[in-house]
Design a protein around this motif. Structure first.
Motif, short mmCIF file in Angstrom:
data_model
loop_
_atom_site.label_atom_id
_atom_site.label_comp_id
_atom_site.label_asym_id
_atom_site.label_seq_id
_atom_site.Cartn_x
_atom_site.Cartn_y
_atom_site.Cartn_z
N VAL A 165 -13.12 -53.84 -23.84
CA VAL A 165 -13.79 -54.94 -24.52
C VAL A 165 -15.04 -55.36 -23.75
CG1 VAL A 165 -13.53 -57.32 -25.30
CG2 VAL A 165 -11.63 -55.74 -25.53
N SER A 166 -14.98 -55.35 -22.42
CA SER A 166 -16.13 -55.73 -21.61
C SER A 166 -17.32 -54.81 -21.86
CB SER A 166 -15.77 -55.71 -20.12
OG SER A 166 -14.77 -56.65 -19.83
N THR A 168 -21.38 -62.47 -35.67
CA THR A 168 -21.11 -63.83 -36.14
C THR A 168 -19.96 -64.40 -35.32
OG1 THR A 168 -19.58 -62.96 -37.82
CG2 THR A 168 -21.88 -63.30 -38.48
N PHE A 169 -19.71 -65.68 -35.49
CA PHE A 169 -18.74 -66.35 -34.65
C PHE A 169 -17.33 -65.79 -34.80
CE2 PHE A 169 -21.67 -69.71 -33.53
CZ PHE A 169 -21.19 -70.14 -32.31
N ALA A 170 -16.93 -65.44 -36.03
CA ALA A 170 -15.55 -65.01 -36.26
C ALA A 170 -15.19 -63.75 -35.47
CB ALA A 170 -15.30 -64.81 -37.75
N PRO A 171 -15.91 -62.63 -35.66
CA PRO A 171 -15.55 -61.43 -34.86
C PRO A 171 -15.77 -61.62 -33.37
CG PRO A 171 -17.60 -61.06 -36.08
CD PRO A 171 -17.01 -62.33 -36.59
N CYS A 172 -16.76 -62.43 -33.01
CA CYS A 172 -17.00 -62.69 -31.59
C CYS A 172 -15.82 -63.42 -30.96
CB CYS A 172 -18.28 -63.50 -31.42
SG CYS A 172 -18.63 -63.96 -29.70
N CYS A 173 -15.32 -64.45 -31.62
CA CYS A 173 -14.19 -65.20 -31.09
C CYS A 173 -12.93 -64.33 -31.01
CB CYS A 173 -13.92 -66.43 -31.96
SG CYS A 173 -15.17 -67.73 -31.78
N ILE A 174 -12.78 -63.40 -31.96
CA ILE A 174 -11.62 -62.50 -31.92
C ILE A 174 -11.69 -61.61 -30.68
CG2 ILE A 174 -10.52 -60.53 -33.05
CD1 ILE A 174 -11.26 -61.80 -35.73
N MET A 175 -12.88 -61.09 -30.38
CA MET A 175 -13.04 -60.24 -29.21
C MET A 175 -12.84 -61.03 -27.92
SD MET A 175 -16.13 -57.60 -30.18
CE MET A 175 -15.64 -56.52 -28.83
#
Length: 318
Positions: free
Chosen positions: A74-75, A88-95
């Motif tokens: 992930v890093s 966008t915020f949604a996939p970013c927050c999931i990661m």
């Protein structure tokens, strides 16, 4: 580990030219793939040896390795995304939810306690330290980590207008979680987490040290080996802490050599977030006599009866 050093990556993407950006991403990908292949070999060794799957110590160790592989993947992906695209915020927050940083320190504390029970309470070890309880501990560790990660998202939802979640962002923690509440929450979690783990290591080490001095013969050797194992956990804890101190290290180095800002940020990322993902599992796996012998047998004999061969090889418990 965590991407705290990405706090300045926005500047890096604007200052690096195409060749530099390609070189840095290529180096990160190459190192990430190499480290994951080595760690993957440890995971493969674990699943090929039934003796390891019935020992809670190895269950916790392989969880440490798998967690390092997840965080490293992930890093590196997030680093590449900072150079190529915005999420966008949604996939970013999931990661970021997957990129939990509390798993490894808590796992190390659990491994230290297991060694303490094995040496100081040997008659109770088989009943207290079972594989089922090791899996329960792993589930508890992930539960605590996800709760802490969800806290960041809840703070974000409570402090930001809904319109802020429709835009694209550079996906790294200090950019997304940038309120004063996040700063307080992050500092509090880090202090409490490492204080808890550090005290656990110190208490277990002192108890094992006392047992090693009081024991004799093979028991003394076993206790001494367990004491060294807990010291090794301290080294692993230090490797985990590198990602948390990387922002302060970057600030000091960039202040001293401002013209080398992008190279400092990238180099710090490699040494605090990428390379520790190899060193922590490697030094523990190589030191463990049984695990390393099994690994070499798998390589040399190409999976030919490794369990039967291992039955004739003595080992010293860690």
């Amino acid at each position: 580990i965590c991407l705290c050093s990405f706090s300045s990556m926005n500047s890096t993407t604007r200052l690096d030219n195409v060749d530099d950006a390609f070189s840095k991403n290529f180096i990160s990908c190459a190192l990430g793939c190499t480290i994951n292949c080595i760690n993957g070999a440890f995971v493969y060794t674990y699943f090929k040896g039934q003796v390891f799957q019935h020992d809670p110590r190895y269950v916790l160790y392989i969880h440490l390795v798998v967690n390092d592989m997840i965080m490293l993947t992930v890093s590196v992906v997030l680093q590449i995304l900072t150079y190529t695209t915005l999420l966008t915020f949604a996939p970013c927050c999931i990661m970021l939810l997957i990129l939990v940083t509390t798993n490894n320190p808590l796992n190390l504390a659990g491994m230290a306690v297991e060694r303490y029970i094995a040496v100081c309470r040997p008659l109770h070890h088989v009943h207290i330290c079972t594989v089922q309880r090791a899996y329960a501990l792993i589930a508890l560790i992930w539960g605590v980590s996800f709760i802490l990660a969800l806290t960041d998202i809840i703070i974000l939802l409570a402090t930001k207008p809904l319109s802020a979640f429709s835009g694209a962002v550079l996906c790294y923690p200090t950019y997304v979680y940038n309120t004063k509440y996040h700063e307080v929450q992050s500092l509090t979690v880090q202090v409490l987490l490492f204080s808890f783990v550090f005290l656990t290591l110190i208490i277990t080490y002192l108890n094992v040290l006392y047992t090693a001095q009081a024991a004799s013969g093979s028991n003394q050797a076993s206790a001494r080996n367990a004491r060294n194992t807990i010291l090794l956990h301290g080294v692993q804890l230090f490797l985990c802490m590198l990602s948390f101190i990387s922002p302060f290290l970057i600030t000091i180095l960039v202040t001293t050599w401002p013209r080398n800002r992008t190279n400092i940020i990238f180099t710090t990322f490699l040494f605090t977030n990428v390379l520790p993902r190899l060193l922590s599992p490697l030094i523990y796996g190589v030191r463990d006599q049984r695990f390393m012998l099994y690994f070499l047998i798998l390589v040399l004999f190409m999976n030919i009866f490794p369990d039967k061969i291992m039955a004739f090889i003595p080992f010293r418990p860690g």
